[in-house]
Write a protein that holds these residues in place. Structure first.
Motif, PDB file in Angstrom:
ATOM      1  N   GLN A 131      57.395 -87.548  76.854  1.00 49.41           N
ATOM      2  CA  GLN A 131      56.384 -87.537  77.905  1.00 49.41           C
ATOM      3  C   GLN A 131      56.487 -88.813  78.737  1.00 49.41           C
ATOM      4  O   GLN A 131      55.520 -89.286  79.313  1.00 49.41           O
ATOM      5  N   PHE A 132      57.688 -89.376  78.761  1.00 52.75           N
ATOM      6  CA  PHE A 132      57.934 -90.646  79.436  1.00 52.75           C
ATOM      7  C   PHE A 132      58.141 -90.370  80.916  1.00 52.75           C
ATOM      8  O   PHE A 132      59.180 -89.885  81.337  1.00 52.75           O
ATOM      9  N   THR A 133      57.120 -90.636  81.736  1.00 55.38           N
ATOM     10  CA  THR A 133      57.174 -90.344  83.158  1.00 55.38           C
ATOM     11  C   THR A 133      57.905 -91.442  83.909  1.00 55.38           C
ATOM     12  O   THR A 133      58.200 -92.514  83.369  1.00 55.38           O
ATOM     13  N   GLU A 134      58.169 -91.172  85.180  1.00 53.72           N
ATOM     14  CA  GLU A 134      58.816 -92.173  86.025  1.00 53.72           C
ATOM     15  C   GLU A 134      57.938 -93.416  86.141  1.00 53.72           C
ATOM     16  O   GLU A 134      58.437 -94.546  86.128  1.00 53.72           O
ATOM     17  N   ALA A 135      56.618 -93.213  86.218  1.00 47.23           N
ATOM     18  CA  ALA A 135      55.713 -94.364  86.300  1.00 47.23           C
ATOM     19  C   ALA A 135      55.758 -95.185  85.018  1.00 47.23           C
ATOM     20  O   ALA A 135      55.728 -96.422  85.060  1.00 47.23           O
ATOM     21  N   ASP A 136      55.841 -94.492  83.858  1.00 48.25           N
ATOM     22  CA  ASP A 136      55.951 -95.202  82.583  1.00 48.25           C
ATOM     23  C   ASP A 136      57.222 -96.041  82.547  1.00 48.25           C
ATOM     24  O   ASP A 136      57.234 -97.174  82.074  1.00 48.25           O
ATOM     25  N   LYS A 137      58.323 -95.448  83.027  1.00 48.79           N
ATOM     26  CA  LYS A 137      59.598 -96.162  83.013  1.00 48.79           C
ATOM     27  C   LYS A 137      59.521 -97.422  83.874  1.00 48.79           C
ATOM     28  O   LYS A 137      59.981 -98.491  83.469  1.00 48.79           O
ATOM     29  N   GLN A 138      58.933 -97.281  85.051  1.00 51.28           N
ATOM     30  CA  GLN A 138      58.822 -98.444  85.923  1.00 51.28           C
ATOM     31  C   GLN A 138      57.937 -99.528  85.306  1.00 51.28           C
ATOM     32  O   GLN A 138      58.205-100.717  85.443  1.00 51.28           O
ATOM     33  N   GLU A 139      56.876 -99.102  84.614  1.00 54.64           N
ATOM     34  CA  GLU A 139      56.001-100.075  83.968  1.00 54.64           C
ATOM     35  C   GLU A 139      56.737-100.823  82.866  1.00 54.64           C
ATOM     36  O   GLU A 139      56.583-102.043  82.709  1.00 54.64           O
ATOM     37  N   LEU A 140      57.561-100.104  82.098  1.00 56.59           N
ATOM     38  CA  LEU A 140      58.326-100.749  81.039  1.00 56.59           C
ATOM     39  C   LEU A 140      59.343-101.727  81.628  1.00 56.59           C
ATOM     40  O   LEU A 140      59.560-102.816  81.095  1.00 56.59           O
ATOM     41  N   ILE A 141      59.958-101.326  82.731  1.00 54.42           N
ATOM     42  CA  ILE A 141      60.915-102.217  83.391  1.00 54.42           C
ATOM     43  C   ILE A 141      60.221-103.504  83.832  1.00 54.42           C
ATOM     44  O   ILE A 141      60.765-104.609  83.716  1.00 54.42           O
ATOM     45  N   GLU A 142      58.993-103.380  84.355  1.00 51.29           N
ATOM     46  CA  GLU A 142      58.254-104.570  84.762  1.00 51.29           C
ATOM     47  C   GLU A 142      57.998-105.480  83.555  1.00 51.29           C
ATOM     48  O   GLU A 142      58.029-106.706  83.667  1.00 51.29           O
ATOM     49  N   MET A 143      57.734-104.864  82.379  1.00 49.45           N
ATOM     50  CA  MET A 143      57.569-105.667  81.169  1.00 49.45           C
ATOM     51  C   MET A 143      58.849-106.429  80.848  1.00 49.45           C
ATOM     52  O   MET A 143      58.827-107.599  80.457  1.00 49.45           O
ATOM     53  N   LEU A 144      59.981-105.750  81.001  1.00 48.52           N
ATOM     54  CA  LEU A 144      61.260-106.375  80.683  1.00 48.52           C
ATOM     55  C   LEU A 144      61.584-107.500  81.651  1.00 48.52           C
ATOM     56  O   LEU A 144      62.324-108.431  81.315  1.00 48.52           O
TER      57      LEU A 144
END
Length: 404
Positions: free
Chosen positions: A16-29
């Motif tokens: 259920q990993f959405t595009e918004a979730d992916k971008q948020e994780l990238i911001e964490m990284l």
């Protein structure tokens, strides 16, 4: 941050990993303190798992492979780099209850390396290459419905709706699947066709489920009448036939091969540019007739067998122990390139991404392998091809030239 990170990992593991979730994780990284904050969270997750034996290297590689099959982009760091990192953030034990913790932890480790690789490579890619590949998108659900009176309905954006047909029959889109309701007073034929870059699912009036791959079509009666259920297909179609022994189900494939079914599931690949019709049986039994007007030219398939027929040649070749799951992987959103010749794999990509593939002779002797998701951006597919030794150049938006 800890609770939000855990939520993102759960979303990842549950698909259920959405595009918004992916971008948020990238911001964490991107955060300078990400490593200091993330590692303790992962370590805590590991400590909550139940011990069930040592986390062996075999288990490690299995988990990594599972993650790579789902990971949308990037490069796996060298094994020598991964293993020490994994041991640094978890106790070396396999788990039972918190399986998502294992998968997500490894995914995040891979993701960290992949993110920095991606940022590095983006700086090196020519601007025109980046722009060209982003214009090529993976296929999606959609099709064209042609009614018996010749009128057409585009189903690409019709998620839930009602289409009134002649004779009181209603076609309804429910959750992206076309269903038929009611009984007609006259015989009507509909045709569902998918262009390149589209796939679709429908259910016939008898309950038979049909999946169409890209560049395929099926013609069928809105309601079945008489002593047979007859449909005509072109391209690649997977069918789960509803059982009704008193009314046999028959399939006319490209006008050259005839299939007779009582109740079964099978895949038919009948693209004109494949050179042969491949019928693969998954469950039940299926009679393949090379020439419908010459009844003795036939073979009965058992599950796991595949029949090859060619136009103008009534001979039927049968292969045993075929991996039906590999053949039908497209239906489940996956390209399975294990033991698939390069040219066949490129034809699959051309249909799904709506591109033209041109070879500068001779065709490269490249051995593909593994599986990739059909939802991958085209840029990631090109990266995959480059990693297996394929050389290419992209002209315009959709012309891929394969170099020797």
């Amino acid at each position: 941050m800890n609770s939000r990170l855990q939520h993102l990992l759960e979303q990842w593991s549950n698909d259920q990993f959405t595009e918004a979730d992916k971008q948020e994780l990238i911001e964490m990284l991107r955060s300078a303190s990400a490593e200091r904050e993330i590692i303790p969270v992962l370590q805590d997750m590991w400590e909550k798992t139940e011990d069930e034996g040592l986390f062996s290297e075999e288990h490690q590689q299995t988990i990594i492979k599972n993650i790579l099959d789902r990971y949308p982009a990037g490069e796996l760091p060298d094994k020598k780099e991964i293993v020490p990192t994994m041991y640094a953030i978890h106790r070396t034990h396999f788990i039972r209850r918190w399986r998502w913790a294992v998968a997500s932890s490894v995914a995040l480790i891979i993701g960290i390396g992949a993110y920095y690789w991606y940022q590095h490579m983006q700086g090196k890619r020519p601007v025109d290459m980046v722009q060209s590949t982003t214009r090529v998108q993976p296929g999606q659900n959609g099709a064209l419905l042609t009614l018996s009176n010749g009128s057409q309905v585009l189903l690409d954006t019709l998620q839930n709706g009602r289409i009134v047909l002649q004779g009181g029959v209603v076609a309804r889109i429910r959750n992206g699947i076309l269903l038929y309701e009611g009984t007609g007073s006259e015989v009507q034929y509909n045709t569902i066709s998918t262009p390149k870059g589209r796939q679709f699912q429908l259910q016939l009036s008898d309950g038979t489920n049909v999946w169409l791959n890209a560049e395929s079509s099926i013609r069928y009666p809105v309601t079945f009448a008489g002593n047979e259920r007859l449909v005509r297909i072109i391209g690649e179609v997977f069918l789960e036939v509803a059982q009704n022994p008193s009314i046999p189900f028959r399939v006319d494939v490209n006008g050259s091969t005839w299939l007779e079914v009582l109740g079964t599931s099978f895949n038919v690949n009948a693209y004109e540019n494949e050179g042969a019709i491949r019928t693969t049986l998954q469950e039940g039994s299926l009679r393949v007739v090379g020439d419908r007007f010459n009844g003795h030219l036939q073979k009965v398939l058992s599950p796991g067998q595949q029949a090859l027929t060619t136009k103008g040649n009534a001979d039927i070749r049968v292969f045993d122990d075929v991996n039906a799951a590999s053949v039908t992987a497209w239906k489940d959103g996956v390209f399975d390139f294990n033991n698939v010749p390069l040219e066949e794999a490129m034809r699959q990509l051309a249909r799904w991404y709506d591109i033209e593939v041109v070879y500068q002779q001779p065709v490269p002797k490249v051995q593909l392998g593994g599986t990739i998701k059909r939802s991958l951006p085209f840029a990631d597919v090109l990266y995959f091809l480059g990693k297996v030794g394929l050389h290419y150049k992209l002209e315009g938006n959709r012309r891929l030239i394969v170099l020797p």
